[in-house]
Design a protein around this motif. Structure first.
Motif, mmCIF file in Angstrom:
data_model
loop_
_atom_site.group_PDB
_atom_site.id
_atom_site.type_symbol
_atom_site.label_atom_id
_atom_site.label_comp_id
_atom_site.label_asym_id
_atom_site.label_seq_id
_atom_site.Cartn_x
_atom_site.Cartn_y
_atom_site.Cartn_z
ATOM 1 N N VAL A 88 0.711 -1.199 -0.113
ATOM 2 C CA VAL A 88 0.242 -0.057 -0.045
ATOM 3 C C VAL A 88 1.117 1.331 -0.055
ATOM 4 N N LEU A 89 1.947 1.181 0.488
ATOM 5 C CA LEU A 89 2.916 2.256 0.292
ATOM 6 C C LEU A 89 3.074 2.697 -1.004
ATOM 7 N N TRP A 90 3.527 1.909 -1.748
ATOM 8 C CA TRP A 90 3.679 2.082 -3.112
ATOM 9 C C TRP A 90 2.508 2.859 -3.969
ATOM 10 N N ARG A 91 1.488 2.026 -3.644
ATOM 11 C CA ARG A 91 0.111 2.454 -4.347
ATOM 12 C C ARG A 91 -0.284 4.082 -3.669
ATOM 13 N N SER A 92 -0.351 3.964 -2.441
ATOM 14 C CA SER A 92 -0.979 5.216 -2.085
ATOM 15 C C SER A 92 -0.118 6.179 -1.253
ATOM 16 N N GLU A 93 0.896 5.957 -0.657
ATOM 17 C CA GLU A 93 1.657 6.809 0.094
ATOM 18 C C GLU A 93 2.985 7.340 -0.541
#
Length: 187
Positions: free
Chosen positions: A162-167
């Motif tokens: 999720v860090l790559w997708r949203s953060e």
């Protein structure tokens, strides 16, 4: 506060945050001491955002949504760690700016988050998760960690993807904003 205003503030939270930062940037008069005081808070705030985003796994966007009630990791410490992280970054930038921005930031943060955005989100969570959310709210502070949670609340699932997708967007914004603030040393 009217719910329509809270819903609007939630949708516009990125724009409100940007406007506040641009005002701080215009007022900024940083020096080495102020940067040394403020930039560590920006760094800690970004790390907390990563931890919180990886714990929820679901990026929210313009509408409040949740597929599960997250009560572990940073959510074991406070109900709103993403907003605490934003607060740490904003306070860090305000201190770095070395201007009247600290007072402006604190007032703006209080209006934007505890009075508008958080009540909007929490109304949704209470409707969706009922008694489980009410218990979480009763036992977990909104923004300031007041106690150390038990071990069962400190650990839980973490999705690093999720860090790559949203953060990654958050990281680029943090780096760009910090670079702009640093540039005020020369103009």
């Amino acid at each position: 506060m009217p719910e329509s205003l809270r819903a609007w503030a939630f949708k516009m939270r990125g724009g409100l945050w940007t406007g506040l930062f641009l005002l701080l940037l215009a007022l900024a008069e940083p020096n080495g001491f102020s940067l040394g005081l403020g930039l560590p808070l920006v760094f800690v705030g970004q790390l907390l955002r990563f931890w919180a985003a990886g714990s929820i796994g679901l990026y929210r966007g313009e509408e409040v949504k949740a597929d599960r009630l997250v009560t572990w990791g940073p959510y074991g410490w406070v109900r709103n760690p993403l907003y605490l992280a934003n607060g740490l970054m904003g306070l860090g930038w305000s201190l770095s700016a070395r201007c009247a921005g600290v007072g402006l930031f604190l007032v703006s943060f209080t209006v934007i988050y505890p009075l508008l955005i958080i009540p909007h989100e929490e109304a949704f969570l209470e409707e969706r998760f009922g008694d489980a959310f009410r218990l979480f709210k009763a036992t977990t502070p909104m923004l300031l960690p007041l106690r150390i949670p038990g071990p069962e609340r400190r650990r839980g699932p973490f999705d690093g993807t999720v860090l790559w997708r949203s953060e990654r967007h958050s990281l680029w914004v943090t780096l760009a904003a910090t670079a702009l603030l640093l540039s005020r040393l020369w103009w």
